[in-house]
Structure formats: structure tokens, C-alpha cells
Design a protein around this motif. Structure first.
Motif, PDB file in Angstrom:
ATOM      1  N   TRP A 133       0.830  -1.208   0.000  1.00  0.00           N
ATOM      2  CA  TRP A 133       0.000   0.000   0.000  1.00  0.00           C
ATOM      3  C   TRP A 133       0.863   1.257   0.000  1.00  0.00           C
ATOM      4  N   GLU A 134       1.922   1.255   0.830  1.00  0.00           N
ATOM      5  CA  GLU A 134       2.763   2.441   0.960  1.00  0.00           C
ATOM      6  C   GLU A 134       3.572   2.720  -0.303  1.00  0.00           C
ATOM      7  N   THR A 135       3.675   1.759  -1.223  1.00  0.00           N
ATOM      8  CA  THR A 135       4.382   1.986  -2.481  1.00  0.00           C
ATOM      9  C   THR A 135       3.611   2.960  -3.368  1.00  0.00           C
ATOM     10  N   THR A 136       2.293   2.878  -3.318  1.00  0.00           N
ATOM     11  CA  THR A 136       1.439   3.739  -4.141  1.00  0.00           C
ATOM     12  C   THR A 136       0.937   4.957  -3.379  1.00  0.00           C
ATOM     13  N   TYR A 137       0.557   4.729  -2.117  1.00  0.00           N
ATOM     14  CA  TYR A 137      -0.025   5.799  -1.322  1.00  0.00           C
ATOM     15  C   TYR A 137       0.886   6.116  -0.131  1.00  0.00           C
ATOM     16  N   SER A 138       0.423   7.006   0.702  1.00  0.00           N
ATOM     17  CA  SER A 138       1.138   7.306   1.932  1.00  0.00           C
ATOM     18  C   SER A 138       1.073   6.104   2.874  1.00  0.00           C
ATOM     19  N   ASP A 139       2.046   6.000   3.771  1.00  0.00           N
ATOM     20  CA  ASP A 139       2.041   4.877   4.704  1.00  0.00           C
ATOM     21  C   ASP A 139       0.956   5.032   5.766  1.00  0.00           C
ATOM     22  N   LYS A 140       0.356   6.235   5.877  1.00  0.00           N
ATOM     23  CA  LYS A 140      -0.745   6.474   6.798  1.00  0.00           C
ATOM     24  C   LYS A 140      -1.997   6.871   6.028  1.00  0.00           C
ATOM     25  N   THR A 141      -3.129   6.333   6.456  1.00  0.00           N
ATOM     26  CA  THR A 141      -4.407   6.644   5.820  1.00  0.00           C
ATOM     27  C   THR A 141      -5.326   7.291   6.845  1.00  0.00           C
ATOM     28  N   ASN A 142      -5.941   8.406   6.483  1.00  0.00           N
ATOM     29  CA  ASN A 142      -6.811   9.143   7.390  1.00  0.00           C
ATOM     30  C   ASN A 142      -8.276   8.853   7.088  1.00  0.00           C
ATOM     31  N   TYR A 143      -9.031   8.577   8.145  1.00  0.00           N
ATOM     32  CA  TYR A 143     -10.462   8.331   8.044  1.00  0.00           C
ATOM     33  C   TYR A 143     -11.218   9.383   8.857  1.00  0.00           C
ATOM     34  N   ALA A 144     -12.432   9.696   8.428  1.00  0.00           N
ATOM     35  CA  ALA A 144     -13.367  10.493   9.215  1.00  0.00           C
ATOM     36  C   ALA A 144     -14.685   9.727   9.241  1.00  0.00           C
ATOM     37  N   GLY A 145     -15.359   9.747  10.389  1.00  0.00           N
ATOM     38  CA  GLY A 145     -16.579   8.952  10.464  1.00  0.00           C
ATOM     39  C   GLY A 145     -17.511   9.401  11.568  1.00  0.00           C
ATOM     40  N   ILE A 146     -18.661   8.748  11.605  1.00  0.00           N
ATOM     41  CA  ILE A 146     -19.684   8.991  12.623  1.00  0.00           C
ATOM     42  C   ILE A 146     -20.199   7.639  13.108  1.00  0.00           C
ATOM     43  N   GLU A 147     -20.578   7.605  14.376  1.00  0.00           N
ATOM     44  CA  GLU A 147     -21.008   6.356  14.992  1.00  0.00           C
ATOM     45  C   GLU A 147     -22.189   6.635  15.911  1.00  0.00           C
ATOM     46  N   ILE A 148     -23.203   5.796  15.833  1.00  0.00           N
ATOM     47  CA  ILE A 148     -24.378   5.898  16.693  1.00  0.00           C
ATOM     48  C   ILE A 148     -24.387   4.703  17.626  1.00  0.00           C
ATOM     49  N   GLY A 149     -24.571   4.952  18.911  1.00  0.00           N
ATOM     50  CA  GLY A 149     -24.538   3.877  19.894  1.00  0.00           C
ATOM     51  C   GLY A 149     -25.818   3.789  20.699  1.00  0.00           C
ATOM     52  N   TRP A 150     -26.118   2.585  21.174  1.00  0.00           N
ATOM     53  CA  TRP A 150     -27.273   2.353  22.046  1.00  0.00           C
ATOM     54  C   TRP A 150     -26.888   1.349  23.115  1.00  0.00           C
ATOM     55  N   LYS A 151     -27.116   1.713  24.370  1.00  0.00           N
ATOM     56  CA  LYS A 151     -26.807   0.828  25.490  1.00  0.00           C
ATOM     57  C   LYS A 151     -28.060   0.076  25.910  1.00  0.00           C
ATOM     58  N   PHE A 152     -28.017  -1.250  25.809  1.00  0.00           N
ATOM     59  CA  PHE A 152     -29.151  -2.050  26.281  1.00  0.00           C
ATOM     60  C   PHE A 152     -28.963  -2.457  27.744  1.00  0.00           C
ATOM     61  N   LEU A 153     -27.738  -2.361  28.256  1.00  0.00           N
ATOM     62  CA  LEU A 153     -27.430  -2.487  29.672  1.00  0.00           C
ATOM     63  C   LEU A 153     -26.495  -1.346  30.039  1.00  0.00           C
ATOM     64  N   HIS A 154     -26.290  -1.137  31.335  1.00  0.00           N
ATOM     65  CA  HIS A 154     -25.476   0.009  31.744  1.00  0.00           C
ATOM     66  C   HIS A 154     -24.062  -0.051  31.176  1.00  0.00           C
ATOM     67  N   GLN A 155     -23.466  -1.231  31.118  1.00  0.00           N
ATOM     68  CA  GLN A 155     -22.087  -1.360  30.660  1.00  0.00           C
ATOM     69  C   GLN A 155     -21.950  -1.970  29.271  1.00  0.00           C
ATOM     70  N   LEU A 156     -23.048  -2.441  28.698  1.00  0.00           N
ATOM     71  CA  LEU A 156     -23.006  -3.103  27.402  1.00  0.00           C
ATOM     72  C   LEU A 156     -23.885  -2.381  26.389  1.00  0.00           C
ATOM     73  N   GLY A 157     -23.439  -2.372  25.131  1.00  0.00           N
ATOM     74  CA  GLY A 157     -24.236  -1.745  24.092  1.00  0.00           C
ATOM     75  C   GLY A 157     -23.731  -2.101  22.712  1.00  0.00           C
ATOM     76  N   ILE A 158     -24.360  -1.497  21.700  1.00  0.00           N
ATOM     77  CA  ILE A 158     -23.964  -1.732  20.314  1.00  0.00           C
ATOM     78  C   ILE A 158     -23.742  -0.392  19.621  1.00  0.00           C
ATOM     79  N   ASN A 159     -22.823  -0.375  18.676  1.00  0.00           N
ATOM     80  CA  ASN A 159     -22.527   0.796  17.858  1.00  0.00           C
ATOM     81  C   ASN A 159     -22.718   0.467  16.386  1.00  0.00           C
ATOM     82  N   LEU A 160     -23.205   1.431  15.628  1.00  0.00           N
ATOM     83  CA  LEU A 160     -23.282   1.335  14.175  1.00  0.00           C
ATOM     84  C   LEU A 160     -22.593   2.566  13.611  1.00  0.00           C
TER      85      LEU A 160
END
Length: 212
Positions: free
Chosen positions: A46-73
């Protein structure tokens, strides 16, 4: 990967030592995270063609079904541009561009044992489906691959820095908590071993979490 699995085991072990002292009515169930990542791609050369580091930007929605446990999308996006290589391995004058858009669902565990806890360790694991598009001159390659991801990090509560501002946000917008987070991320996206290229990455992610 071993580090993340070990971190998860430690968190689960510690959770048994602390009783949870927050009632369900006090606990925010939903969250939105704005995240940025700087990763090292696991794709060969990958680093031969592109930079050795790739930058991402994103968003995530989470829901807790228990106080310490949950799911993210979540969904992220990255765009890398570089010079194509010839069959002999030399760099050509042709520009090549690759877009990556991973969609992820994960289950997370947060080591929370009191209300307004300032530092919260957490770990998560889940499924990743990566959509990609590569453009080279007039040629366009579109596809997708599947895999998994692991991550472990720390969440830092910001409300105590400006309590008055936090109270206004809660009153006007229903925002319960604001936090800063930083995490180690690793993914293996190679159709679970059947694909030629691994589109996974490993690196550091960070951003803001808003709970309501």
C-alpha cells in the motif's frame, strides 16, 4: 490483536470487582460519536502507491441495552491518491485514487461503576463491511469485502470542566454527557481469509462522544 484481547479480559475481570451504582433512569442510552482515525493499511505494498498512513473520518451511533453493554453502528470514509506502479514495479506518471468506506457494527463494554465517572475504559469488537472504489485513468474498480475489527480505549468526561455549560446543554438539547475518547483500532478485512488483499488497518482513533 493479542493486546486488545488481553485488555478486554482485564476489563471484564475488573467489572466483577465493582458494583454498578447508577440506576437505569440516570443512565443515557443513546450516543453519537464523531471520530477521526490515522491508520496503517494492512494491504500489501500500500505504501508503495499511497502514503504509509491513511486518514479516516466517520460517525457512529450507539445504544446501550445495559449500563455497561451496548452496540454501535458506524460509517467512515477515506480517500487516498498516489502514483500507479507498472508491472515491473516502477512508479508511473498515472494517478490512482482509492476511496474506502467501512460500515461497522460492534458490541462494546464500558467499565462504568459510578455516575459522572471521569475516565471510562472500554473495549469493542464487531463486523466490518468495506466498500471500495479505485480509479486509474478511465478504469474503475468497485467492490466490497468483509471482516472484523477490534478496539480498546479510554473515554474522558468533559462535563466537569464547564459544569454551567454542561447544565445548559442538558436543559436546551437533552445532552447528558460530552466526552473525549482515544482508542487503538485494528481490523482484518479479507473476506475472512478468502480474499487476495487485506483492506484492514491498525492505528489510533479519537474524537468526541455526545450522550443523551
Amino acid at each position: 490483536m493479542r493486546m486488545i484481547l488481553l485488555s478486554t479480559l482485564i476489563l471484564l475481570t475488573l467489572a466483577l470487582q465493582f458494583p454498578v451504582s447508577v440506576s437505569a433512569s440516570e443512565d443515557p442510552r443513546w450516543s453519537i460519536a464523531l471520530r477521526g482515525m490515522q491508520n496503517e493499511m494492512q494491504t500489501d505494498n500500500w505504501e508503495t502507491t499511497y502514503s504509509d498512513k491513511t486518514n479516516y473520518a466517520g460517525i457512529e451511533i450507539g445504544w446501550k441495552f445495559l449500563h455497561q453493554l451496548g452496540i454501535n453502528l458506524g460509517i467512515s470514509y477515506s480517500r487516498s491518491t498516489g502514483k500507479a506502479t507498472t508491472t515491473s514495479g516502477r512508479t508511473s506518471n498515472d494517478n490512482v485514487r482509492t476511496r474506502l468506506a467501512p460500515v461497522e457494527i460492534s458490541c462494546f463494554y464500558r467499565l462504568v461503576f459510578m455516575k459522572d465517572q471521569i475516565v471510562v475504559p472500554y473495549a469493542a469488537a464487531g463486523y466490518t463491511h468495506m466498500f471500495y472504489q479505485t480509479d486509474l485513468n478511465d478504469d474503475e474498480r468497485i467492490g466490497d469485502q468483509s471482516g472484523y475489527h477490534l478496539k480498546a480505549g479510554l473515554q474522558f468526561l468533559l462535563d466537569w470542566i464547564e459544569p454551567a455549560a454542561a447544565a445548559r446543554m442538558k436543559q436546551n438539547w437533552g445532552l447528558e454527557n460530552s466526552s473525549l475518547f482515544v482508542e487503538y483500532y485494528q481490523s482484518e478485512i479479507d473476506d475472512f481469509g478468502s480474499a487476495t488483499d487485506n483492506l484492514g488497518a491498525k492505528g489510533i482513533a479519537g474524537g468526541l462522544i455526545f450522550e443523551f
